[in-house]
Design an enzyme around this catalytic site. Sequence first.
Site, PDB file in Angstrom:
ATOM      1  N   HIS A 275      41.854  40.879  45.465  1.00  0.00           N
ATOM      2  CA  HIS A 275      41.411  40.047  46.593  1.00  0.00           C
ATOM      3  C   HIS A 275      42.527  39.929  47.627  1.00  0.00           C
ATOM      4  O   HIS A 275      43.656  39.579  47.285  1.00  0.00           O
ATOM      5  CB  HIS A 275      41.047  38.644  46.107  1.00  0.00           C
ATOM      6  CG  HIS A 275      39.792  38.609  45.288  1.00  0.00           C
ATOM      7  ND1 HIS A 275      39.472  37.568  44.441  1.00  0.00           N
ATOM      8  CD2 HIS A 275      38.761  39.493  45.191  1.00  0.00           C
ATOM      9  CE1 HIS A 275      38.312  37.815  43.859  1.00  0.00           C
ATOM     10  NE2 HIS A 275      37.860  38.974  44.298  1.00  0.00           N
TER      11      HIS A 275
ATOM     12  N   TYR B  12      36.439  30.866  41.484  1.00  0.00           N
ATOM     13  CA  TYR B  12      36.345  30.785  40.025  1.00  0.00           C
ATOM     14  C   TYR B  12      36.855  29.455  39.493  1.00  0.00           C
ATOM     15  O   TYR B  12      36.519  29.075  38.370  1.00  0.00           O
ATOM     16  CB  TYR B  12      37.101  31.946  39.378  1.00  0.00           C
ATOM     17  CG  TYR B  12      36.489  33.276  39.727  1.00  0.00           C
ATOM     18  CD1 TYR B  12      35.296  33.686  39.138  1.00  0.00           C
ATOM     19  CD2 TYR B  12      37.065  34.111  40.680  1.00  0.00           C
ATOM     20  CE1 TYR B  12      34.706  34.886  39.480  1.00  0.00           C
ATOM     21  CE2 TYR B  12      36.480  35.316  41.022  1.00  0.00           C
ATOM     22  CZ  TYR B  12      35.309  35.692  40.413  1.00  0.00           C
ATOM     23  OH  TYR B  12      34.714  36.882  40.760  1.00  0.00           O
TER      24      TYR B  12
ATOM     25  N   LYS C  20      39.598  48.094  48.059  1.00  0.00           N
ATOM     26  CA  LYS C  20      39.124  47.786  49.402  1.00  0.00           C
ATOM     27  C   LYS C  20      40.277  47.679  50.392  1.00  0.00           C
ATOM     28  O   LYS C  20      41.328  47.135  50.076  1.00  0.00           O
ATOM     29  CB  LYS C  20      38.342  46.464  49.386  1.00  0.00           C
ATOM     30  CG  LYS C  20      36.964  46.576  48.740  1.00  0.00           C
ATOM     31  CD  LYS C  20      36.190  45.294  48.913  1.00  0.00           C
ATOM     32  CE  LYS C  20      34.774  45.430  48.377  1.00  0.00           C
ATOM     33  NZ  LYS C  20      33.987  44.211  48.566  1.00  0.00           N
TER      34      LYS C  20
ATOM     35  N   ARG D 176      32.315  41.777  36.099  1.00  0.00           N
ATOM     36  CA  ARG D 176      33.587  41.540  36.805  1.00  0.00           C
ATOM     37  C   ARG D 176      33.816  40.035  36.959  1.00  0.00           C
ATOM     38  O   ARG D 176      34.936  39.542  36.768  1.00  0.00           O
ATOM     39  CB  ARG D 176      33.553  42.247  38.158  1.00  0.00           C
ATOM     40  CG  ARG D 176      34.755  41.963  39.079  1.00  0.00           C
ATOM     41  CD  ARG D 176      34.643  42.876  40.295  1.00  0.00           C
ATOM     42  NE  ARG D 176      35.367  42.379  41.444  1.00  0.00           N
ATOM     43  CZ  ARG D 176      36.643  42.632  41.716  1.00  0.00           C
ATOM     44  NH1 ARG D 176      37.351  43.351  40.878  1.00  0.00           N
ATOM     45  NH2 ARG D 176      37.211  42.165  42.823  1.00  0.00           N
TER      46      ARG D 176
ATOM     47  N   HIS E 189      28.690  43.835  38.536  1.00  0.00           N
ATOM     48  CA  HIS E 189      29.470  42.814  39.248  1.00  0.00           C
ATOM     49  C   HIS E 189      29.531  41.512  38.454  1.00  0.00           C
ATOM     50  O   HIS E 189      30.536  40.789  38.519  1.00  0.00           O
ATOM     51  CB  HIS E 189      28.867  42.562  40.631  1.00  0.00           C
ATOM     52  CG  HIS E 189      29.880  42.155  41.654  1.00  0.00           C
ATOM     53  ND1 HIS E 189      30.925  42.968  42.042  1.00  0.00           N
ATOM     54  CD2 HIS E 189      30.020  41.009  42.372  1.00  0.00           C
ATOM     55  CE1 HIS E 189      31.658  42.343  42.951  1.00  0.00           C
ATOM     56  NE2 HIS E 189      31.135  41.162  43.163  1.00  0.00           N
TER      57      HIS E 189
ATOM     58  N   ARG F 208      35.750  47.100  40.004  1.00  0.00           N
ATOM     59  CA  ARG F 208      34.522  47.208  40.783  1.00  0.00           C
ATOM     60  C   ARG F 208      33.787  48.466  40.328  1.00  0.00           C
ATOM     61  O   ARG F 208      34.385  49.423  39.851  1.00  0.00           O
ATOM     62  CB  ARG F 208      34.831  47.298  42.276  1.00  0.00           C
ATOM     63  CG  ARG F 208      35.508  46.062  42.862  1.00  0.00           C
ATOM     64  CD  ARG F 208      35.731  46.239  44.360  1.00  0.00           C
ATOM     65  NE  ARG F 208      36.321  45.050  44.972  1.00  0.00           N
ATOM     66  CZ  ARG F 208      37.627  44.878  45.152  1.00  0.00           C
ATOM     67  NH1 ARG F 208      38.486  45.818  44.770  1.00  0.00           N
ATOM     68  NH2 ARG F 208      38.092  43.775  45.713  1.00  0.00           N
TER      69      ARG F 208
END
Length: 309
Positions: free
Chosen positions: A263, A272, A172, A240, A237, A148
Amino acid sequence: MNMDASLIDRFLEMMAAERGASRNTLLAYRADLQGAATIVGGLSDATQGALGALSAAWATLAASSVARKASALRAFYAFLQEEGMRDDNPASVLPRPVTRRPLPKVLSTQEVDRLFALIEERVAVAHPAPADLRLAALIELLYGSGLRATELMSLPRRALAADRPFLILRGKGGRERLVPISDRARAAVSAWLSHVAADSPWLFPSGKTYLSRIRLYQLVKALAAAAGIAPERVSPHVLRHAFATHLLEGGADLRALQSMLGHADIGTTQIYTHVDSRRLVELVNSRHPLASMALHKPNRRVDDAASAS
């Protein structure tokens, strides 16, 4: 409310730089956040109980509108949490209406090759400019490791070890993950490090802190334009997303990809698989055992005789 205005400005700056959000998206998010702040009496210190009142206020809206407003708030509080300004994300109580999730923007492998070809042309000279060496390191880490923008910008000067093909990041939600670092990326970072002050705490310093999201966004856009790719199609992004999509196309396991991207929910990673659907169809048609079996064609004379009777 003044605190809200400042935090919303910082959040939208991140959305523009890291996510490549359009002007219309930013305006919509600002309106959604300001509207929610008016209903709950301020966002910066709002509790789950306060945000719970939004469901009733949104009761007459279309599912797509509710989804957008809730998404804006979830992203806003995730940003505050990631930046250390809140310990929690109270937006978890917000409704999640079922809507079709948009596919992420991606670049083709040929377009990514054009970006790297341009970078290699710039650093292949006898005395490459430090700015080009920095750009090479940034793009190698963005596309080669799927970082990120915030994670990339805030890397410590010694984050990458010459003898270690990975680094451990805290992303995150405070979750740690192992991120693979290619030989190319380590070589690019090594070349750039000779231009970083020995006493700098950051790998990509700028002034008293590290490179900003906005500056990274500008660098990526300028590189895309120079490579003949529409700048609006490219952002940190998007690189990414390209990392994830191209890994999946190459046969990567979805669980491994989830781990590399950081994630929490594999459902986020599964987006994806939709991008890669055409390749999967081609794979079935070419590799499935039935693909090698001749298709049985009915005997026309028998069929004709049967119809005549």
